[in-house]
Design a protein around this motif. Structure first.
Motif, PDB file in Angstrom:
ATOM      1  N   MET A   1     -76.861   0.958  82.354  1.00  0.00           N
ATOM      2  CA  MET A   1     -78.410   1.494  82.428  1.00  0.00           C
ATOM      3  C   MET A   1     -78.862   1.862  81.195  1.00  0.00           C
ATOM      4  O   MET A   1     -78.022   2.346  80.486  1.00  0.00           O
ATOM      5  CB  MET A   1     -78.475   2.425  83.472  1.00  0.00           C
ATOM      6  CG  MET A   1     -77.967   1.991  85.183  1.00  0.00           C
ATOM      7  SD  MET A   1     -78.148   3.186  86.186  1.00  0.00           S
ATOM      8  CE  MET A   1     -79.891   3.395  86.450  1.00  0.00           C
ATOM      9  N   THR A  21     -73.057   2.977  89.483  1.00  0.00           N
ATOM     10  CA  THR A  21     -73.151   2.050  88.233  1.00  0.00           C
ATOM     11  C   THR A  21     -71.675   1.871  87.723  1.00  0.00           C
ATOM     12  O   THR A  21     -71.209   1.149  87.495  1.00  0.00           O
ATOM     13  CB  THR A  21     -74.098   2.664  87.360  1.00  0.00           C
ATOM     14  OG1 THR A  21     -75.354   2.516  87.656  1.00  0.00           O
ATOM     15  CG2 THR A  21     -74.100   1.840  86.100  1.00  0.00           C
ATOM     16  N   GLU A 248     -77.843  -3.126  84.082  1.00  0.00           N
ATOM     17  CA  GLU A 248     -79.053  -3.400  84.380  1.00  0.00           C
ATOM     18  C   GLU A 248     -79.346  -4.869  84.053  1.00  0.00           C
ATOM     19  O   GLU A 248     -80.173  -5.736  84.676  1.00  0.00           O
ATOM     20  CB  GLU A 248     -80.060  -2.906  83.177  1.00  0.00           C
ATOM     21  CG  GLU A 248     -81.402  -2.717  83.445  1.00  0.00           C
ATOM     22  CD  GLU A 248     -81.891  -1.330  83.470  1.00  0.00           C
ATOM     23  OE1 GLU A 248     -81.148  -0.360  83.136  1.00  0.00           O
ATOM     24  OE2 GLU A 248     -82.910  -1.314  84.130  1.00  0.00           O
ATOM     25  N   SER A 252     -81.007  -7.701  86.903  1.00  0.00           N
ATOM     26  CA  SER A 252     -82.256  -8.413  86.535  1.00  0.00           C
ATOM     27  C   SER A 252     -81.915 -10.045  87.098  1.00  0.00           C
ATOM     28  O   SER A 252     -82.843 -10.646  87.496  1.00  0.00           O
ATOM     29  CB  SER A 252     -82.388  -8.454  84.958  1.00  0.00           C
ATOM     30  OG  SER A 252     -81.884  -9.147  84.360  1.00  0.00           O
ATOM     31  N   GLY A 330     -89.395  -7.313  89.222  1.00  0.00           N
ATOM     32  CA  GLY A 330     -88.089  -6.429  88.803  1.00  0.00           C
ATOM     33  C   GLY A 330     -87.282  -7.076  87.938  1.00  0.00           C
ATOM     34  O   GLY A 330     -86.788  -6.561  87.008  1.00  0.00           O
ATOM     35  N   HIS A 331     -87.249  -8.139  87.919  1.00  0.00           N
ATOM     36  CA  HIS A 331     -86.286  -9.058  87.215  1.00  0.00           C
ATOM     37  C   HIS A 331     -86.870  -8.883  85.557  1.00  0.00           C
ATOM     38  O   HIS A 331     -86.261  -8.474  84.820  1.00  0.00           O
ATOM     39  CB  HIS A 331     -86.217 -10.612  87.281  1.00  0.00           C
ATOM     40  CG  HIS A 331     -85.832 -11.412  86.215  1.00  0.00           C
ATOM     41  ND1 HIS A 331     -84.849 -11.434  85.488  1.00  0.00           N
ATOM     42  CD2 HIS A 331     -86.708 -12.201  85.455  1.00  0.00           C
ATOM     43  CE1 HIS A 331     -84.771 -12.193  84.515  1.00  0.00           C
ATOM     44  NE2 HIS A 331     -85.806 -12.900  84.522  1.00  0.00           N
ATOM     45  N   TRP A 333     -88.515  -6.427  84.185  1.00  0.00           N
ATOM     46  CA  TRP A 333     -88.621  -5.158  84.012  1.00  0.00           C
ATOM     47  C   TRP A 333     -87.409  -4.778  83.828  1.00  0.00           C
ATOM     48  O   TRP A 333     -87.022  -4.162  82.544  1.00  0.00           O
ATOM     49  CB  TRP A 333     -89.064  -4.233  85.231  1.00  0.00           C
ATOM     50  CG  TRP A 333     -88.742  -2.806  85.104  1.00  0.00           C
ATOM     51  CD1 TRP A 333     -87.493  -2.047  85.426  1.00  0.00           C
ATOM     52  CD2 TRP A 333     -89.488  -1.464  84.576  1.00  0.00           C
ATOM     53  NE1 TRP A 333     -87.461  -0.788  85.221  1.00  0.00           N
ATOM     54  CE2 TRP A 333     -88.679  -0.393  84.873  1.00  0.00           C
ATOM     55  CE3 TRP A 333     -90.854  -1.724  84.093  1.00  0.00           C
ATOM     56  CZ2 TRP A 333     -89.285   0.686  84.355  1.00  0.00           C
ATOM     57  CZ3 TRP A 333     -90.986  -0.447  83.706  1.00  0.00           C
ATOM     58  CH2 TRP A 333     -90.312   0.893  83.722  1.00  0.00           C
ATOM     59  N   HIS A 334     -86.164  -5.089  84.288  1.00  0.00           N
ATOM     60  CA  HIS A 334     -84.929  -4.683  84.155  1.00  0.00           C
ATOM     61  C   HIS A 334     -84.239  -5.640  83.101  1.00  0.00           C
ATOM     62  O   HIS A 334     -83.267  -5.045  82.399  1.00  0.00           O
ATOM     63  CB  HIS A 334     -83.981  -4.981  85.402  1.00  0.00           C
ATOM     64  CG  HIS A 334     -84.201  -3.909  86.454  1.00  0.00           C
ATOM     65  ND1 HIS A 334     -83.695  -2.483  86.179  1.00  0.00           N
ATOM     66  CD2 HIS A 334     -84.839  -3.878  87.716  1.00  0.00           C
ATOM     67  CE1 HIS A 334     -84.128  -1.675  87.315  1.00  0.00           C
ATOM     68  NE2 HIS A 334     -84.631  -2.455  88.229  1.00  0.00           N
ATOM     69  N   ARG A 337     -85.300  -4.115  79.964  1.00  0.00           N
ATOM     70  CA  ARG A 337     -84.833  -2.788  79.650  1.00  0.00           C
ATOM     71  C   ARG A 337     -83.212  -3.163  79.196  1.00  0.00           C
ATOM     72  O   ARG A 337     -82.888  -2.206  78.264  1.00  0.00           O
ATOM     73  CB  ARG A 337     -84.664  -1.805  80.888  1.00  0.00           C
ATOM     74  CG  ARG A 337     -85.819  -1.008  81.257  1.00  0.00           C
ATOM     75  CD  ARG A 337     -85.741  -0.455  82.664  1.00  0.00           C
ATOM     76  NE  ARG A 337     -84.533   0.216  82.716  1.00  0.00           N
ATOM     77  CZ  ARG A 337     -84.176   1.714  82.425  1.00  0.00           C
ATOM     78  NH1 ARG A 337     -85.616   2.273  81.874  1.00  0.00           N
ATOM     79  NH2 ARG A 337     -83.321   2.320  82.860  1.00  0.00           N
ATOM     80  N   ALA A 338     -82.735  -4.154  79.592  1.00  0.00           N
ATOM     81  CA  ALA A 338     -81.254  -4.648  79.236  1.00  0.00           C
ATOM     82  C   ALA A 338     -81.221  -4.992  77.854  1.00  0.00           C
ATOM     83  O   ALA A 338     -80.412  -4.982  77.201  1.00  0.00           O
ATOM     84  CB  ALA A 338     -80.636  -5.616  80.307  1.00  0.00           C
TER      85      ALA A 338
END
Length: 359
Positions: A1, A21, A248, A252, A330-331, A333-334, A337-338
């Motif tokens: 994360m 996690t 993350e 995704s 959501g994919h 977004w993550h 972030r990844a």
């Protein structure tokens, strides 16, 4: 994360993924518990639909998502070939029973078994300890998942072969088995698969998918390694995932797969009447565009008492499409972030625009 450079971040109680996690045992427990919830909801909803089923109305004009799927699989028909719901309650009760089994397994993994999968009552569970930044570990676990999915596809093909599934072309259940070797015809349907109108081709597609999944699973197991074994085959670079993996990132990709499956299934279910027969789901739908795409009923829905006066097909397609759409969001977004994108920069940029320039 993503931690934004903080090596010891803290998360609120609502950030459930942060609890599991880095603890593989807890991660498995949460998945098994989720499966139990799905199983319980399926069994209970099936009984609910069966209890309020009205044989004087078309099944597709009632709240019959679960009954419709079972009828498509050839379940619920009497010896005369008429759908009466026979055997449906048994299947629902099995789901309720297994939901308790899954719930017990989730509690065991969460409260009793090793939360890090370093050991346990079953030998070599450490082989499946998740290491988010280890491509060898990830593909080793992925390989087992693919094999299980391939076996499930084979099971479905064999069900159609021995028990039979509902064929809307003849209005009854029949055995379907095209064989396991004719994959050329399926390969030719890459661009027009939504128009498939043959149950033989549907089963061929599942057999082909089983072949790909089992072959891919065996390949991933062969090319992966556990923390206690040497890599057996192949090397990894950044293109194949080395240095790019994280919890993350995996999340995704999972959301991307769910999203695209939901969107494709929505387009399929809206028009295809072979896999989704009119007898069980209602009439085909018409695609319209407003703020976003949506599907509307095309037949007489004056007797539809549920789903806000719409058919089962309309409810299934629209909900599935929007679930898929939000999974894609959501994919994104993550995935960002990844990749290290700091979303706080957006708030800072907007805040800068709102602040008047000083003299």
């Amino acid at each position: 994360m993503q931690t934004y450079g903080n090596p010891n971040p803290t998360y609120g109680w609502w950030v459930g993924n942060s609890v599991v996690t880095n603890r593989a045992g807890r991660f498995i427990g949460s998945h098994v518990g989720h499966t139990g919830i799905i199983c319980f909801f399926t069994g209970a909803s099936c009984l609910w639909e069966l209890a309020r089923y009205d044989s004087s109305l078309p099944m597709g004009h009632q709240s019959s998502i679960y009954l419709s799927h079972l009828a498509s699989l050839g379940i619920g028909f009497d010896e005369a070939g008429v759908w009466t719901g026979v055997g449906v309650a048994t299947i629902a009760l099995f789901h309720l029973i297994f939901s308790a089994v899954y719930g017990g397994a989730a509690l065991l993994h969460s409260l009793l078994f090793d939360p890090d999968l370093k050991g346990g009552p079953i030998g070599r569970v450490d082989r499946f300890k998740l290491e988010w930044d280890n491509p060898d570990n990830q593909v080793f676990i992925l390989g087992h998942h693919l094999i299980f999915l391939g076996v499930a596809c084979i099971w479905f093909v064999e069900w159609a072969r021995w028990h039979g599934i509902y064929d809307p072309a003849i209005g009854s259940v029949r055995q379907v088995f095209p064989g396991y070797g004719d994959f050329g015809r399926i390969w030719s349907h890459q661009t027009d698969f939504l128009a498939i109108d043959s149950l033989e081709e549907v089963m061929e597609g599942h057999a082909f998918l089983a072949f790909l999944q089992i072959t891919g699973g065996a390949f991933h197991i062969a090319t992966g390694a556990t923390p206690f074994e040497k890599k057996r085959l192949g090397e990894y670079d950044k293109f194949k995932g080395a240095g790019l993996l994280s919890a993350e990132a995996v999340l995704s990709w999972s959301l991307a797969g769910l999203g695209w499956m939901g969107i494709i299934a929505a387009f399929w279910a809206a028009q295809n009447t072979t896999v989704y027969p009119i007898d069980w789901y209602g009439e085909p739908l018409q695609l319209k565009f407003g703020i976003s795409p949506y599907w509307v009923d095309t037949g007489d829905i004056s007797d539809c008492k549920y789903f806000l006066g719409h058919t089962t097909r309309a409810a299934l397609v629209n909900v599935q499409y929007y679930f898929g759409f939000f999974c894609i969001q959501g994919h994104l977004w993550h995935a960002l972030r990844a990749m290290g994108f700091d979303f706080r920069r957006i708030a800072d940029a907007l805040g800068g625009l709102a602040t008047p320039a000083s003299n």
